[in-house]
Scaffold this active site. Structure first.
Site, PDB file in Angstrom:
ATOM      1  N   LYS A 106       6.098   3.088  -5.679  1.00 25.58           N
ATOM      2  CA  LYS A 106       5.912   3.756  -4.571  1.00 25.58           C
ATOM      3  C   LYS A 106       6.413   5.165  -4.332  1.00 25.58           C
ATOM      4  CE  LYS A 106       5.794  -0.233  -1.475  1.00 25.58           C
ATOM      5  NZ  LYS A 106       5.891  -1.366  -2.350  1.00 25.58           N
TER       6      LYS A 106
ATOM      7  N   GLU B  21       6.853   4.033   8.384  1.00 22.47           N
ATOM      8  CA  GLU B  21       7.459   2.835   9.076  1.00 22.47           C
ATOM      9  C   GLU B  21       7.723   2.021   7.739  1.00 22.47           C
ATOM     10  OE1 GLU B  21       4.087   3.426   8.607  1.00 22.47           O
ATOM     11  OE2 GLU B  21       3.612   1.404   7.619  1.00 22.47           O
TER      12      GLU B  21
ATOM     13  N   SER C 137       4.130  -3.429 -11.327  1.00 23.38           N
ATOM     14  CA  SER C 137       4.457  -2.538 -10.256  1.00 23.38           C
ATOM     15  C   SER C 137       5.699  -2.322  -9.944  1.00 23.38           C
ATOM     16  CB  SER C 137       3.504  -2.821  -9.055  1.00 23.38           C
ATOM     17  OG  SER C 137       3.951  -4.084  -8.638  1.00 23.38           O
TER      18      SER C 137
HETATM   19  C1  LIG Z   1       5.078  -2.588  -2.192  1.00 27.14           C
HETATM   20  C2  LIG Z   1       4.779  -3.141  -3.373  1.00 27.14           C
HETATM   21  C3  LIG Z   1       3.751  -3.837  -3.683  1.00 27.14           C
HETATM   22  C4  LIG Z   1       2.483  -3.937  -3.013  1.00 27.14           C
HETATM   23  O1  LIG Z   1       2.060  -2.651  -2.445  1.00 27.14           O
HETATM   24  P1  LIG Z   1       0.657  -1.798  -2.878  1.00 27.14           P
HETATM   25  O2  LIG Z   1       0.458  -0.718  -2.138  1.00 27.14           O
HETATM   26  O3  LIG Z   1      -0.317  -3.025  -2.741  1.00 27.14           O
HETATM   27  O4  LIG Z   1       0.918  -1.464  -4.284  1.00 27.14           O
HETATM   28  C5  LIG Z   1       3.340  -4.268  -4.925  1.00 27.14           C
HETATM   29  N1  LIG Z   1       4.782  -4.187  -5.936  1.00 27.14           N
HETATM   30  C6  LIG Z   1       5.728  -3.724  -5.481  1.00 27.14           C
HETATM   31  C7  LIG Z   1       6.838  -3.867  -6.509  1.00 27.14           C
HETATM   32  C8  LIG Z   1       6.125  -3.273  -4.451  1.00 27.14           C
HETATM   33  O5  LIG Z   1       7.296  -2.650  -4.120  1.00 27.14           O
END
Ligand SMILES: *Cc1c(COP(=O)(O)O)cnc(C)c1O
Length: 393
Positions: free
Chosen positions: A89, A111, A377
């Site tokens: 993020k 938000e 992610s």
């Molecule tokens: C917020 C988050 C997501 C989901 O958000 P996307 O905008 O779909 O990427 C996925 N994995 C993690 C670790 C997150 O913090």
């Protein structure tokens, strides 16, 4: 077929800017400026330097040897979990804070639901010394105490949204109201590839550094700059958009988007938008979203807060509708088992969101020569309490 946004802000039939008239000037200013600002050499050099020295990029593309042996295919993990703050993020919030500065903004609003985007926003505001206000549903503030504490430590003000269900959508309404009232000095940092045009495109471009790195990292290890598969989980869709971006126009690369089935598609407790969603308007864009027959947005559910979103961004709606990407939904139980599996097989505790992507290894058969990139992610530290409860550790 184009998978990129057109000049009107649409991906196929999805996208656009469905916003109250009072927001027109704010959104128009951003739309008219974002591409030229992003292309400025000083913007690019500052963005690149911060990604390198502050976020810790490039993140490794790690060949997962034991996992590859077990599944008899070549599995690489893109290690977004190693980014500062623990997930992808921050790539976007770094980009947007630089954008805000170039546009002369001194006040940042955002938000947040689970608090991850709130933390990523508070982090870059501290970095730049800008005022930061994060709207958060009152219920979410109670549920996500550690992230509320992080935001406060980082100097942000967390304002509770006390109306409606007192969760994410109410926080979004408050943020929009704030932006309408503060059009001159305030930038609204949206946390995924959602919202009115140009947000989905701008956020996708900031996150596209993920696939940019995958390309040259694969060239070094595999001698070719494309994988056979890229797999990523989808909440709003920003990590997937970043992992897919530079492969969108190359149909040799199979794109797999993984949604949260929650307790099961048919249980009423799910966030599988591609299966359950219909065309509608949410957060200012036309996209697929889960709704009742009379168009009320239904409450989504997933054990992972980051996937607990009733829609997907317009790019993903188009990738689904055009069949460019395959959508697979994975239940809470499958994801939790994969959280454990990845920990024991590779020594990496994933975010529960990311664990969903790995479950595709059980759902699809890959060839031994296939190169499969899974976008990891985020890291699992934030989810430890959920893991503890689920497995009775
Ligand atoms: C917020 C988050 C997501 C989901 O958000 P996307 O905008 O779909 O990427 C996925 N994995 C993690 C670790 C997150 O913090």
């Amino acid at each position: 077929m184009s998978y990129h946004v057109n000049e009107k802000g649409y991906y196929g039939e999805f996208g656009g800017a469905y916003i109250p008239e009072m927001l027109y000037p704010n959104v128009a200013e951003l739309r008219e400026q974002y591409l030229s600002v992003m292309l400025q050499p000083d913007f690019q050099s500052e963005f690149r330097a911060l990604l390198r020295d502050y976020v810790g990029r490039p993140t490794p593309l790690y060949f997962a040897k034991r996992l590859s042996e077990k599944y008899n295919t070549k599995i690489y993990l893109k290690r977004e979990d190693l980014c500062h703050t623990g997930a992808h993020k921050v790539n976007n919030t770094i980009g947007q804070i630089l954008m805000a500065q170039r546009l002369g903004k001194t006040r940042i609003i955002a938000e947040t639901g689970a608090g991850q985007h709130g933390v990523a926003t508070a982090t870059v505001c501290a970095l730049m010394g800008l005022q930061c206000i994060v709207y958060m549903g009152e219920i979410d503030i109670e549920r996500q105490a550690p992230n509320v504490a992080r935001m406060k430590m980082l100097g942000a003000e967390v304002r509770p949204a006390k109306s409606g269900s007192r969760t994410l959508k109410d926080a979004t309404n408050e943020a929009i109201r704030d932006w309408i009232n503060n059009p001159v000095d305030t930038h609204y940092i949206i946390g995924s590839v959602v919202g009115p045009h140009p947000y989905p495109d701008m956020v996708a471009r900031f996150q596209s550094v993920i696939s940019e790195e995958i390309k040259y990292q694969l060239l070094e290890t595999e001698g070719r700059d494309i994988p056979d598969y890229v797999i990523a989980c989808v909440g709003g869709g920003s990590n997937a958009a970043g992992a897919f971006y530079h492969f969108l126009d190359d149909e040799r690369v199979h794109l797999i988007a993984v949604e949260a089935a929650g307790k099961g598609i048919d249980t009423g407790e799910s966030a599988a938008t591609s299966v359950l969603g219909k065309t509608g308007i949410i957060h200012g864009s036309k996209t697929l979203l889960m709704q009742t027959p009379d168009g009320q947005i239904t409450e989504p559910y997933s054990i992972s807060a980051g996937l607990d979103y009733p829609g997907v961004g317009p790019m993903h709606a188009h990738l689904f509708r055009s069949r460019r990407a395959e959508f697979i939904s994975i239940t809470d139980d499958q994801a939790m088992q994969w959280g454990l599996e990845l920990s024991k097989t590779e020594g990496i505790i994933p975010a529960i969101e990311s664990a969903h992507a790995f479950a595709v290894l059980d759902e699809k058969k890959f060839k031994p020569t296939d190169v499969v990139v899974i976008n990891l992610s985020g890291r699992g530290d934030k989810d430890l309490n959920t893991y503890i409860k689920y497995f009775n550790f």
